[in-house]
Design a protein around this motif. Sequence first.
Motif, PDB file in Angstrom:
ATOM      1  N   ILE A  54      49.358  48.023  53.952  1.00  0.00           N
ATOM      2  CA  ILE A  54      50.245  48.544  53.018  1.00  0.00           C
ATOM      3  C   ILE A  54      49.696  48.126  51.690  1.00  0.00           C
ATOM      4  N   TYR A  55      49.560  49.094  50.820  1.00  0.00           N
ATOM      5  CA  TYR A  55      49.240  48.477  49.479  1.00  0.00           C
ATOM      6  C   TYR A  55      50.197  48.052  48.646  1.00  0.00           C
ATOM      7  N   TYR A  61      46.007  44.841  49.591  1.00  0.00           N
ATOM      8  CA  TYR A  61      46.271  45.342  50.912  1.00  0.00           C
ATOM      9  C   TYR A  61      46.971  44.139  51.951  1.00  0.00           C
ATOM     10  N   VAL A  62      48.222  44.278  52.240  1.00  0.00           N
ATOM     11  CA  VAL A  62      48.931  43.540  53.081  1.00  0.00           C
ATOM     12  C   VAL A  62      48.815  43.901  54.733  1.00  0.00           C
ATOM     13  N   CYS A  63      48.382  43.165  55.456  1.00  0.00           N
ATOM     14  CA  CYS A  63      48.252  43.672  56.941  1.00  0.00           C
ATOM     15  C   CYS A  63      49.661  43.873  57.479  1.00  0.00           C
ATOM     16  N   ASN A  64      49.728  44.899  58.145  1.00  0.00           N
ATOM     17  CA  ASN A  64      50.941  45.366  58.854  1.00  0.00           C
ATOM     18  C   ASN A  64      51.923  43.942  59.482  1.00  0.00           C
ATOM     19  N   THR A  65      51.204  43.244  59.891  1.00  0.00           N
ATOM     20  CA  THR A  65      51.765  41.989  60.787  1.00  0.00           C
ATOM     21  C   THR A  65      51.819  40.902  59.536  1.00  0.00           C
ATOM     22  N   ALA A  66      51.780  41.160  58.478  1.00  0.00           N
ATOM     23  CA  ALA A  66      51.826  40.366  57.338  1.00  0.00           C
ATOM     24  C   ALA A  66      51.378  38.868  57.354  1.00  0.00           C
ATOM     25  N   THR A  67      50.394  38.638  58.145  1.00  0.00           N
ATOM     26  CA  THR A  67      49.518  37.584  58.491  1.00  0.00           C
ATOM     27  C   THR A  67      48.429  37.271  57.489  1.00  0.00           C
ATOM     28  N   PHE A  68      47.902  38.185  56.824  1.00  0.00           N
ATOM     29  CA  PHE A  68      47.045  37.962  55.598  1.00  0.00           C
ATOM     30  C   PHE A  68      46.935  39.369  54.716  1.00  0.00           C
ATOM     31  N   ALA A  69      46.161  39.231  53.568  1.00  0.00           N
ATOM     32  CA  ALA A  69      45.992  40.130  52.416  1.00  0.00           C
ATOM     33  C   ALA A  69      44.685  40.178  52.287  1.00  0.00           C
ATOM     34  N   ILE A  70      44.281  41.608  51.613  1.00  0.00           N
ATOM     35  CA  ILE A  70      42.987  41.578  51.230  1.00  0.00           C
ATOM     36  C   ILE A  70      43.235  41.898  49.632  1.00  0.00           C
ATOM     37  N   ASN A  71      43.043  41.150  48.437  1.00  0.00           N
ATOM     38  CA  ASN A  71      43.220  41.310  47.376  1.00  0.00           C
ATOM     39  C   ASN A  71      41.896  41.262  46.656  1.00  0.00           C
ATOM     40  N   LYS A  72      42.367  41.315  45.294  1.00  0.00           N
ATOM     41  CA  LYS A  72      41.284  41.391  44.294  1.00  0.00           C
ATOM     42  C   LYS A  72      40.273  40.217  44.332  1.00  0.00           C
ATOM     43  N   GLU A  73      40.474  39.076  44.827  1.00  0.00           N
ATOM     44  CA  GLU A  73      39.694  37.816  44.971  1.00  0.00           C
ATOM     45  C   GLU A  73      38.848  38.329  46.017  1.00  0.00           C
ATOM     46  N   CYS A  74      38.962  39.101  46.762  1.00  0.00           N
ATOM     47  CA  CYS A  74      38.268  39.502  48.151  1.00  0.00           C
ATOM     48  C   CYS A  74      37.037  40.260  47.738  1.00  0.00           C
ATOM     49  N   LEU A  75      36.947  40.794  46.597  1.00  0.00           N
ATOM     50  CA  LEU A  75      35.826  41.681  45.822  1.00  0.00           C
ATOM     51  C   LEU A  75      34.469  40.841  46.297  1.00  0.00           C
ATOM     52  N   GLY A  76      34.447  39.726  45.872  1.00  0.00           N
ATOM     53  CA  GLY A  76      33.341  39.119  45.891  1.00  0.00           C
ATOM     54  C   GLY A  76      32.256  39.291  44.768  1.00  0.00           C
ATOM     55  N   ASN A  77      33.103  39.610  43.662  1.00  0.00           N
ATOM     56  CA  ASN A  77      32.261  39.843  42.310  1.00  0.00           C
ATOM     57  C   ASN A  77      31.547  38.480  41.821  1.00  0.00           C
ATOM     58  N   THR A  78      31.942  37.415  42.139  1.00  0.00           N
ATOM     59  CA  THR A  78      31.197  36.367  41.809  1.00  0.00           C
ATOM     60  C   THR A  78      29.869  36.124  42.647  1.00  0.00           C
ATOM     61  N   PHE A  79      29.860  36.438  43.775  1.00  0.00           N
ATOM     62  CA  PHE A  79      28.506  36.505  44.551  1.00  0.00           C
ATOM     63  C   PHE A  79      28.003  37.350  44.236  1.00  0.00           C
ATOM     64  N   MET A  80      28.375  38.763  43.822  1.00  0.00           N
ATOM     65  CA  MET A  80      27.614  39.838  43.329  1.00  0.00           C
ATOM     66  C   MET A  80      26.876  39.269  42.263  1.00  0.00           C
ATOM     67  N   ALA A  81      27.576  38.630  41.238  1.00  0.00           N
ATOM     68  CA  ALA A  81      26.988  38.318  39.828  1.00  0.00           C
ATOM     69  C   ALA A  81      25.815  37.305  40.089  1.00  0.00           C
ATOM     70  N   MET A  82      26.264  36.221  41.253  1.00  0.00           N
ATOM     71  CA  MET A  82      25.187  35.149  41.461  1.00  0.00           C
ATOM     72  C   MET A  82      23.948  36.078  41.907  1.00  0.00           C
ATOM     73  N   VAL A  83      23.929  36.865  43.035  1.00  0.00           N
ATOM     74  CA  VAL A  83      22.928  37.825  43.541  1.00  0.00           C
ATOM     75  C   VAL A  83      22.219  38.613  42.376  1.00  0.00           C
ATOM     76  N   PHE A  84      22.866  38.979  41.469  1.00  0.00           N
ATOM     77  CA  PHE A  84      22.189  39.705  40.313  1.00  0.00           C
ATOM     78  C   PHE A  84      21.371  38.726  39.465  1.00  0.00           C
ATOM     79  N   VAL A  85      21.909  37.616  39.396  1.00  0.00           N
ATOM     80  CA  VAL A  85      21.233  36.530  38.346  1.00  0.00           C
ATOM     81  C   VAL A  85      19.946  36.279  38.924  1.00  0.00           C
ATOM     82  N   LEU A  86      20.096  35.947  40.369  1.00  0.00           N
ATOM     83  CA  LEU A  86      18.950  35.589  41.075  1.00  0.00           C
ATOM     84  C   LEU A  86      17.886  36.504  41.019  1.00  0.00           C
ATOM     85  N   LEU A  87      18.299  37.687  41.565  1.00  0.00           N
ATOM     86  CA  LEU A  87      17.343  38.867  41.528  1.00  0.00           C
ATOM     87  C   LEU A  87      16.550  39.130  40.177  1.00  0.00           C
ATOM     88  N   PHE A  88      17.381  39.298  39.206  1.00  0.00           N
ATOM     89  CA  PHE A  88      16.983  39.961  37.799  1.00  0.00           C
ATOM     90  C   PHE A  88      16.338  38.866  37.161  1.00  0.00           C
TER      91      PHE A  88
END
Length: 164
Positions: A54-55, A61-88
């Motif tokens: 449920i959003y 996004y909160v799991c229907n059992t309320a045991t965990f959530a998927i939120n903006k920190e889960c996007l992985g944008n810091t890792f994406m930035a590191m991959v970008f810097v490494l490759l570029f």
Amino acid sequence: MINAQIKKRILEVLGIIFTFLLLGGDHFLPKGIVKVLLLPYVGLCKLFYNVYFIYDSTYGYVCNTATFAINKECLGNTFMAMVFVLLFFRFKALVINQGKWLGMVVVLAIGIGYIVGSVRILASVPFAGSHFFGLIHGTIGIVLYLGGLIVINGIGEWYLRKRG
């Protein structure tokens, strides 16, 4: 006509801008866009673990059992930035058409970020509700993200040696 040195500096500035955009993506993007960007993770959790979400505008996004959530920190944008810097910045001097390389690296960084982030979330879901969930989730993240960067660098080096 733009001097080659000026063009090189413009591409470097664009690379730095893209790095900051990826780093700050979860902070300045509207909640509606973040909601859409998290959907692949939510869909994979539904597919593999048959859990529903449920959003909530505060928690994500909160799991229907309320045991965990998927939120903006889960996007992985810091890792994406590191991959970008490494490759570029690591391999751009060896690429002939650097303008196309910039666009390709942005797509690669986001794609690789989603793949590794998905593996992290899927590997962490069985531990949701555990007392040590934060520690386990963090450890999985460190191993996957560091391993991912090492593998990406190795593949880049291998490709460049093969290419000559």
